[in-house]
Design an enzyme around this catalytic site. Sequence first.
Site, PDB file in Angstrom:
ATOM      1  N   HIS A   1       6.364  -4.189   9.560  1.00  0.00           N
ATOM      2  CA  HIS A   1       5.011  -4.022   9.632  1.00  0.00           C
ATOM      3  C   HIS A   1       3.212  -5.077   8.682  1.00  0.00           C
ATOM      4  O   HIS A   1       4.332  -5.796   7.917  1.00  0.00           O
ATOM      5  CB  HIS A   1       4.626  -2.452   8.854  1.00  0.00           C
TER       6      HIS A   1
ATOM      7  N   ASP B   1       0.400  -4.961   7.722  1.00  0.00           N
ATOM      8  CA  ASP B   1      -0.802  -4.058   6.838  1.00  0.00           C
ATOM      9  C   ASP B   1      -2.174  -3.550   7.063  1.00  0.00           C
ATOM     10  O   ASP B   1      -2.810  -4.671   7.874  1.00  0.00           O
ATOM     11  CB  ASP B   1      -0.997  -4.465   5.439  1.00  0.00           C
TER      12      ASP B   1
ATOM     13  N   HIS C   1       6.388  -7.936   7.281  1.00  0.00           N
ATOM     14  CA  HIS C   1       7.264  -7.619   5.857  1.00  0.00           C
ATOM     15  C   HIS C   1       8.268  -6.692   6.145  1.00  0.00           C
ATOM     16  O   HIS C   1       7.265  -4.967   5.922  1.00  0.00           O
ATOM     17  CB  HIS C   1       6.459  -7.723   4.340  1.00  0.00           C
TER      18      HIS C   1
ATOM     19  N   ARG D   1      -0.723  -3.898  -5.973  1.00  0.00           N
ATOM     20  CA  ARG D   1      -1.123  -4.587  -5.036  1.00  0.00           C
ATOM     21  C   ARG D   1      -2.788  -4.663  -4.995  1.00  0.00           C
ATOM     22  O   ARG D   1      -3.488  -3.950  -5.207  1.00  0.00           O
ATOM     23  CB  ARG D   1      -1.235  -4.208  -3.363  1.00  0.00           C
TER      24      ARG D   1
HETATM   25  C1  SIN Z   1       4.333  -3.391   1.126  1.00  0.00           C
HETATM   26  O1  SIN Z   1       4.597  -2.360   2.249  1.00  0.00           O
HETATM   27  O2  SIN Z   1       3.215  -3.437   1.524  1.00  0.00           O
HETATM   28  C2  SIN Z   1       5.260  -2.554   0.534  1.00  0.00           C
HETATM   29  C3  SIN Z   1       5.358  -4.318  -0.172  1.00  0.00           C
HETATM   30  C4  SIN Z   1       6.851  -3.524  -1.425  1.00  0.00           C
HETATM   31  O3  SIN Z   1       7.368  -1.941  -1.837  1.00  0.00           O
HETATM   32  O4  SIN Z   1       8.017  -4.652  -1.398  1.00  0.00           O
END
Ligand code: SIN
Length: 270
Positions: free
Chosen positions: A98, A100, A252, A266
Site C-alpha cells: 500500500h 499510505d 510498502h 510514525r
Molecule cells: C505502515 O504501513 O506504515 C507501517 C509499516 C511497518 O510497520 O513496518
Amino acid sequence: MSNIVVKPITACIGAEVEGIDLTRELSQDEVNLVKEALLKHLVLFFHDQNIDQDQHIAFARYFGELSIPPLKTKYMERPEITVLDQVKPLGEGADQWHNDNTFMANPPMGSILKAELLPSVGGDTCFANMYAAFDALSEPMKTLVEGLTAVHDITRPLTKAIRDGHSTADLAEMQKAWPPAEHPVVLTHPETKRKALYVNRNSTVYLKGVSERESELLLPFLCDHVRSPDYQCRFRWRKNSIAFWDNRCLQHFAVPDYNERRVMQRVTIK
Ligand code: SIN
C-alpha cells in the site's frame, strides 16, 4: 560541508544514510542531500538514531508541513505521532502492499517511521518502486492505464483497524469526513516528473472509465503488479532505525511474521 554518505542497498530502490545525527539541528546542506537522496532512492534508512518525539517531528518538518493522520490508533498521545503497537499483525492492513492514506484527496508526500520495540526476529518492512512497476508494464497496457482514474476509499483500512482494536473511530462519521477520493492510476510525481503506478490493495476500490467487469479484472492485476522482487527491497529493523519514504512513488508491506510486541512510531508529511 557534510559527512553524509548514501549507500544504495539495491540497484532499484532504497539507500542507507550514514554520517548524519538526527538528534541535532541539520544544516541546509544536509537537508538538501537527504531530499536529493530521497528523490533518487525513494526510501532512506538511518540506523542508531535515538531521537525523541520532538526530534522526530523536527526532522519531518525539514521536508514539509506535517499531516495529522485521519486514522488515529488508540495508542496516540500526540496528534502528529502515530504509534503502531502490534502483536498479531497478520491481516491487520499493513501486510498488504500500500501507499499510505490514498483515501485522502491529498495523500501524504511521505512518512518517517522509527522502530521503538522489535520482536526477537521478524517484522521487516518491504518497499517497492512504483516507477519501476509502471515501467515494467507493456506499452499497450501503459497506454490503457494512463488514461484511467481510480477511486480510493477509507472503508476497508478503517474497518480492519476497528475490528482489530487499533482504532476507536466511528466508521460512519469517518466515511462522511473522508468521502471517496479520485486519483490517476498513473501519477506523475510532482518533483521528478516520472510516472508511477498509483493503485493499492488497501484503499483503491474501483477504476473509472472502464466497465465494472473490466475494473474487477484489471484492478487486481495492477495491484498485484507490485509483487515482483525486481523492484523491491527489504529492510531489517534495529531499535532506533528509521525509514523515510516517498509515498508518491513507493508502496510498502510490513511482513506479519511475528507474534511478539512490535512498536513503531510514525510522523507523516503533507
Ligand atoms: C505502515 O504501513 O506504515 C507501517 C509499516 C511497518 O510497520 O513496518
